[in-house]
Scaffold this active site. Structure first.
Site, mmCIF file in Angstrom:
data_model
loop_
_atom_site.group_PDB
_atom_site.id
_atom_site.type_symbol
_atom_site.label_atom_id
_atom_site.label_comp_id
_atom_site.label_asym_id
_atom_site.label_seq_id
_atom_site.Cartn_x
_atom_site.Cartn_y
_atom_site.Cartn_z
ATOM 1 N N CYS A 4 -70.122 -55.003 -18.922
ATOM 2 C CA CYS A 4 -70.049 -56.161 -19.811
ATOM 3 C C CYS A 4 -70.933 -57.254 -19.218
ATOM 4 O O CYS A 4 -71.829 -56.968 -18.412
ATOM 5 C CB CYS A 4 -68.606 -56.613 -20.028
ATOM 6 S SG CYS A 4 -67.756 -57.202 -18.541
ATOM 7 N N ASN A 12 -68.334 -58.892 -15.819
ATOM 8 C CA ASN A 12 -67.531 -57.926 -15.041
ATOM 9 C C ASN A 12 -66.236 -58.548 -14.518
ATOM 10 O O ASN A 12 -65.737 -58.194 -13.457
ATOM 11 C CB ASN A 12 -68.341 -57.305 -13.889
ATOM 12 C CG ASN A 12 -67.705 -56.081 -13.228
ATOM 13 O OD1 ASN A 12 -67.905 -55.835 -12.050
ATOM 14 N ND2 ASN A 12 -66.938 -55.315 -13.957
ATOM 15 N N CYS A 39 -63.795 -59.605 -17.285
ATOM 16 C CA CYS A 39 -62.835 -59.485 -18.405
ATOM 17 C C CYS A 39 -62.839 -58.080 -19.016
ATOM 18 O O CYS A 39 -61.918 -57.297 -18.795
ATOM 19 C CB CYS A 39 -63.128 -60.520 -19.494
ATOM 20 S SG CYS A 39 -62.997 -62.232 -18.933
ATOM 21 N N ARG A 40 -63.875 -57.755 -19.786
ATOM 22 C CA ARG A 40 -63.838 -56.517 -20.574
ATOM 23 C C ARG A 40 -64.080 -55.254 -19.739
ATOM 24 O O ARG A 40 -63.299 -54.291 -19.847
ATOM 25 C CB ARG A 40 -64.877 -56.591 -21.710
ATOM 26 C CG ARG A 40 -64.504 -57.626 -22.751
ATOM 27 C CD ARG A 40 -65.676 -57.935 -23.654
ATOM 28 N NE ARG A 40 -66.744 -58.605 -22.903
ATOM 29 C CZ ARG A 40 -67.960 -58.876 -23.388
ATOM 30 N NH1 ARG A 40 -68.259 -58.514 -24.621
ATOM 31 N NH2 ARG A 40 -68.847 -59.502 -22.647
ATOM 32 N N SER A 41 -65.149 -55.225 -18.933
ATOM 33 C CA SER A 41 -65.420 -53.951 -18.223
ATOM 34 C C SER A 41 -64.383 -53.642 -17.143
ATOM 35 O O SER A 41 -64.051 -52.456 -16.965
ATOM 36 C CB SER A 41 -66.857 -53.879 -17.706
ATOM 37 O OG SER A 41 -67.148 -54.870 -16.775
ATOM 38 N N ASP A 53 -66.162 -60.756 -26.649
ATOM 39 C CA ASP A 53 -66.026 -61.468 -25.373
ATOM 40 C C ASP A 53 -64.832 -62.431 -25.457
ATOM 41 O O ASP A 53 -64.835 -63.343 -26.269
ATOM 42 C CB ASP A 53 -67.329 -62.241 -25.134
ATOM 43 C CG ASP A 53 -67.342 -62.952 -23.798
ATOM 44 O OD1 ASP A 53 -66.269 -63.050 -23.159
ATOM 45 O OD2 ASP A 53 -68.421 -63.407 -23.401
HETATM 46 P P1 4NP Z 1 -66.850 -60.379 -19.571
HETATM 47 O O1 4NP Z 1 -66.505 -61.886 -19.986
HETATM 48 O O2 4NP Z 1 -68.317 -60.158 -19.866
HETATM 49 O O3 4NP Z 1 -65.975 -59.562 -20.450
HETATM 50 O O4 4NP Z 1 -66.524 -60.248 -18.105
HETATM 51 C C1 4NP Z 1 -67.227 -62.986 -19.535
HETATM 52 C C2 4NP Z 1 -66.975 -63.503 -18.269
HETATM 53 C C3 4NP Z 1 -67.645 -64.614 -17.830
HETATM 54 C C4 4NP Z 1 -68.585 -65.210 -18.638
HETATM 55 C C5 4NP Z 1 -68.852 -64.691 -19.894
HETATM 56 C C6 4NP Z 1 -68.163 -63.569 -20.328
HETATM 57 N N1 4NP Z 1 -69.270 -66.368 -18.209
HETATM 58 O O5 4NP Z 1 -70.047 -66.933 -18.988
HETATM 59 O O6 4NP Z 1 -69.086 -66.795 -17.045
#
Ligand code: 4NP
Length: 160
Positions: A11, A14, A16-18, A128
């Site tokens: 993702c 790294n 939240c989703r992955s 997201d």
């Molecule tokens: P992820 O979510 O891609 O599912 O881990 C996010 C985590 C952090 C950010 C964006 C999405 N960020 O902008 O810091």
């Protein structure tokens, strides 16, 4: 047939989703008795959260459904991941575009949307949840649990 398959979830951050996909799918693999044959990892396209634990909202939502993410730490994708992993499964089209940049330059395994394995999902992207509320994390778990079942069913036909 092969005796070992390596799966990488990707993702943006790294956190939240992955990592959620990592924790959910590795548990499904363990329960299927395939932990020796199917290796699971996750990473992000971005580097902002390298070394950090998953987002506490992701950890809490996963724990609520019996998945433990507490040992996971964020890392950023590298070109060598596309050689090492047999499946590179991304959460949304932005991830797909970003990993395809690496893939076009370095070759290896071509990335694909993880929800291609989620026949029961009404979307092909995992949204997201980072800037939203808790319900976004529940939605992430629903989609990921469903696609994990589809992926495991496919991999059962590949590993011995
Ligand atoms: P992820 O979510 O891609 O599912 O881990 C996010 C985590 C952090 C950010 C964006 C999405 N960020 O902008 O810091």
């Amino acid at each position: 047939m092969t005796d070992r398959v390596q799966v990488l979830f990707v993702c943006l951050g790294n956190i939240c989703r992955s990592p959620t996909a990592h924790g959910v799918f590795r548990q499904a693999v363990r329960q299927a008795g395939l932990a020796g044959q199917i290796k699971v990892d996750s990473c992000g396209t971005g580097d902002w959260h390298v070394g950090k634990s998953p987002d506490r909202r992701a950890v809490a939502a996963a724990r609520g459904r019996g998945f433990d993410l507490s040992d996971l730490r964020a890392r950023q994708i590298e070109a060598s991941d596309l050689r090492r992993f047999d499946y590179v499964l991304v959460m949304d089209r932005q991830n797909l575009d970003d990993v395809n940049v690496l893939w076009r330059e370095h070759g290896g395994t071509r990335p694909q949307l993880f929800l291609a394995y989620g026949d029961a999902c009404d979307t092909d992207e995992v949204p997201d949840p980072y800037y939203g509320g808790e319900q976004g994390f529940e939605r992430v778990l629903e989609l990921i649990t469903s696609a994990s079942e589809g992926l495991l069913a496919d991999l059962r036909r590949v590993v011995r």
